[in-house]
Design an enzyme around this catalytic site. Structure first.
Site, PDB file in Angstrom:
ATOM      1  CB  SER A  88      -0.981  -0.044   1.167  1.00 19.18           C
ATOM      2  OG  SER A  88      -2.023   0.880   0.979  1.00 19.18           O
ATOM      3  CG  ASP A 232      -4.348  -1.690   0.279  1.00 17.05           C
ATOM      4  OD1 ASP A 232      -3.406  -2.378   0.698  1.00 17.05           O
ATOM      5  OD2 ASP A 232      -4.527  -0.500   0.600  1.00 17.05           O
TER       6      ASP A 232
END
Length: 758
Positions: A88, A232
């Site tokens: 991320s 993600d």
């Protein structure tokens, strides 16, 4: 030379040796020399040999700013990072560091980034075509519409702003396809949204990999890589320590910026709930991973959220503090011999030589359309700003649900490989609302459909319900560099007291204003093209039906005008304003000529005539929050003055301008008129708070009949007016209030305008 006696004794016998002194000395010296060289070499190897250090950066949204603070401290300690793994936000910062940037450079990058624009996937107004500028500045809500059902968008952002930014930042390594060959070997983690499996991203397009790893669900759209739809990586692995060890790391420095589990009082919004869901599994996994981390760094960022981008500098400091808390452990990983100072990355040229533009064949859009949007062709020399502008142009069409690209080496040039995923939604329901003093209240319902008859086309129907029913139907086919064409039909109507000079036929009104019911139905067929990449040039044919009634007249049907008009027109436009309502910079220019050829001639006085008008505006900043805008416009009739209904009519503010209507502070709506005019205006705007504006304005005009036949138009202005106002930018459009007065008028006027103009 004196002999040396050596005795060697064993259990059997003794033997005596006598060796000359010089020979013994030579042997001893040789032994000492080679032994000392071996010892020195071993010491040198021991001093040079050091453990390979891997850095693991977790995800955490804006809290990932702490990674920058940690990197600053690691560089201060002289630590050389040999491998980087991130998830991320950790993948974004880790990818930039692996590309060659040092910590201070990354700090500067993030401080300059506008995260509001990043999250909202800001598309510059300049990237929209003239049709798009008009239509996108009408609607407060845009929703997918299919099978008579209203949907919701896939995500808040497609991430194009971020993609363009990262592509420019990683230009030095744009041809690297194996992340182990980056200046620092790198990997990141994504999540296959269809299977829930972890996906290791260590090859391919670096920007795409970082984007996939950071595609927070509902905030950014999923990213497709090798047929896998990725979101993600924090969903499955927010701390890729095992993967970094597998690269060859002996020592792991880990930075953990993810949230702890929150209680119900803290779960106040959707973002926090989504983060909590993501953390349910990862927090348990982290307990074991912490034990495997040699230097564990946990910044104290409990008071910040994943979207606290406005607190970036504070979060960076928290990262520094956390790293200094374990500074002794960090410093123990290096010494004077292995101290490493990472150099500042020298960024490569901004210029790109484009050899080819490659893209898969699309179902609904032609190659000419795509290249027309890019605004450059194969065999072009462009900059990264040109590339970004081209991608924004494609994104602004809303015809593509995903856009990605990479630059492939082709000799000394680059091939641009485009990957476009056509938006499966072809119909949209759009809503808006507006209030002004001329048209009064209105609720806007729009239905937009793409590919109605041809590729590249769009059909849009506005229905405006309220005090005055109106509609606006548009059909437009855009052909890129080639000529585009369209059709438009609109109805405008209102009831209002307007200038008596609106019609030279009116003699019965007791004052200088009369009450009229005004209706205008206009149908246009037109063609247009982009001229020298910036100007919109076009022309066409028009049929207009004009009906004007006045209850103040004493005749039986109260009709002033009821005629059809046939005309041809041409125009040239330029618009680089960064915002239509509250611009900070840019230039607007428009000029058009219209020739009325025939009429049904209700008044029996029609003769062919033409109108010509031009408008220019220049906007720039005085300083950070203060802006000035200078405007000038003029118009005149050519030929017969047989139809006063097309005179230039000034007054009021905040309404949608049609025909030759125009704003003028200090005078009521449509209260002064003439067949020619010249006007100037100046506005000073100050943004007192974010999206809150106060402004002062002044305008001056000479207006009358045939003013350009003499030098009267350069004399002292006959009309003047001033205004002070407040404006607020909102989701439904600007909300404005203006108080206006004129030294020529006995009373002042206060106007309200709410929402986008339509």
């Amino acid at each position: 030379m004196r002999p040396i006696q050596l005795y060697i004794t064993n259990t059997c016998s003794k033997q005596f040796f006598s060796i000359s002194n010089w020979f013994v000395q030579l042997v001893v010296l040789a032994f000492l020399f080679f032994n000392s060289q071996q010892i020195f070499s071993q010491e040198q190897q021991d001093s040079v040999k050091r453990p390979k250090i891997g850095l693991v950066l977790s995800g955490g949204g804006a809290k990932g700013f702490a990674h920058i603070g940690v990197l600053k401290v690691l560089e201060e300690a002289g630590i050389k990072i040999d491998y980087i793994g991130g998830t991320s936000m950790g993948s974004i910062i880790g990818g930039l560091y692996a590309s060659g940037y040092n910590a201070s450079q990354i700090d500067s990058i993030f401080k300059k980034t506008n995260f509001d624009e990043l999250i909202n996937d800001y598309i510059p107004r300049s990237s929209k075509n003239f049709y798009g500028k008009k239509n996108d500045e009408l609607y407060a809500i845009v929703l997918p519409f299919s099978n008579f059902r209203v949907g919701i968008p896939e995500a808040l952002s497609k991430g194009m702003y971020n993609y363009n930014l990262l592509s420019s930042l990683t230009r030095n390594v744009r041809h690297v396809r194996d992340f182990n060959k980056l200046p620092t070997p790198f990997l990141c983690i994504g999540t296959n949204i269809e299977t829930g499996e972890e996906v290791l991203l260590n090859k391919g397009n670096l920007v795409q990999a970082m984007m996939a790893s950071a595609a927070f669900p509902s905030l950014f759209t999923p990213v497709e890589i090798d047929g896998k739809l990725l979101v993600d990586g924090g969903v499955v692995n927010n701390y890729p320590i095992k993967e970094v060890r597998n690269l060859g790391a002996d020592i792991i420095i880990g930075v953990d910026v993810q949230d702890d589990l929150l209680n119900r009082k803290s779960l106040k919004n959707a973002t926090r709930i989504l983060v909590q869901i993501t953390n349910l599994q990862s927090i348990d996994k982290m307990k074991k991973k912490i034990k495997d981390t040699d230097v564990y760094i946990k910044p104290d960022i409990r008071d910040y959220g994943v979207i606290s981008f406005d607190k970036g500098e504070e979060i960076i400091r928290k990262g520094e503090e956390a790293a200094f808390a374990v500074y002794e452990k960090i410093k123990a990983l290096t010494n004077e011999t292995t101290f490493y100072k990472k150099p500042k990355l020298k960024i490569s040229s901004d210029t790109i030589q484009i050899k080819k533009i490659n893209s898969d064949k699309l179902d609904n859009y032609t190659k000419e359309y795509i290249r027309g949007k890019l605004r450059f062709k194969p065999e072009s020399t462009i900059t990264y700003d040109d590339l970004k502008a081209g991608m924004n142009n494609l994104d602004a069409t809303q015809n593509f649900s995903a856009i990605s690209y990479c630059l492939q080496p082709n000799g000394n040039e680059d091939d641009l490989d485009l990957v476009l995923r056509e938006n499966p939604t072809q119909t949209y329901l759009k809503l808006g609302l507006h209030y002004d003093g001329l048209y009064k209240s209105g609720i806007l319902l729009n239905l937009t459909h793409k590919k109605t008859f041809l590729k590249n086309d769009v059909t849009s129907l506005d229905i405006i319900l309220g005090d005055n029913f109106r509609y606006d139907l548009n059909y437009y086919v855009e052909n890129g560099f080639n000529i585009s064409f369209g059709f438009r039909s609109r109805l405008n109507q209102f009831n209002r007291n307007v200038t008596n000079s609106f019609s030279s036929l009116i003699t019965e009104s007791p004052g200088n204003l009369i009450n009229v019911d005004f209706m205008d139905v206009t149908n246009q067929a037109y063609f247009q093209t982009i001229f020298v990449q910036k100007f919109l040039m076009g022309g066409g044919f028009e049929y207009k039906y004009l009906k004007i009634n006045s209850p103040t007249l004493s005749n039986e049907d109260n009709i002033i005008e009821k005629s059809s008009y046939f005309s041809v027109f041409g125009y040239l436009k330029y618009d680089s304003l960064d915002n239509k309502s509250f611009p900070h910079s840019g230039i607007y220019f428009s000029t058009d000529v219209q020739t009325y050829l025939a009429s049904s001639d209700y008044t029996r006085k029609f003769k062919p005539f033409s109108t010509a008008k031009a408008e220019i505006a220049f906007v720039d900043r005085l300083f950070k929050k203060a802006t000035f805008k200078i405007e000038a416009d003029a118009g005149f009739n050519i030929g017969s003055d047989s139809v006063p209904f097309f005179d230039y009519i000034l007054g009021g503010y905040g309404y949608n301008k049609i025909n030759n209507f125009n704003y003028f502070y200090g005078y009521d709506f449509l209260s002064i008129a003439g067949n020619s005019y010249i006007k100037t205006a100046l506005t000073l705007d100050y943004e007192i708070l974010k999206k809150n504006h106060v402004n002062i304005s002044a305008n001056y005009a000479n207006l009358g009949d045939d003013i350009f036949t003499t030098v009267d138009w350069v004399s002292m202005p006959k009309y003047s007016g001033y205004a002070i106002g407040y404006g607020l930018e909102t989701i439904i459009g600007p909300i404005e209030i203006k108080h206006s007065w004129s030294p020529e008028m006995s009373k002042s006027f206060t106007w309200f305008s709410i929402g986008f103009l339509f």
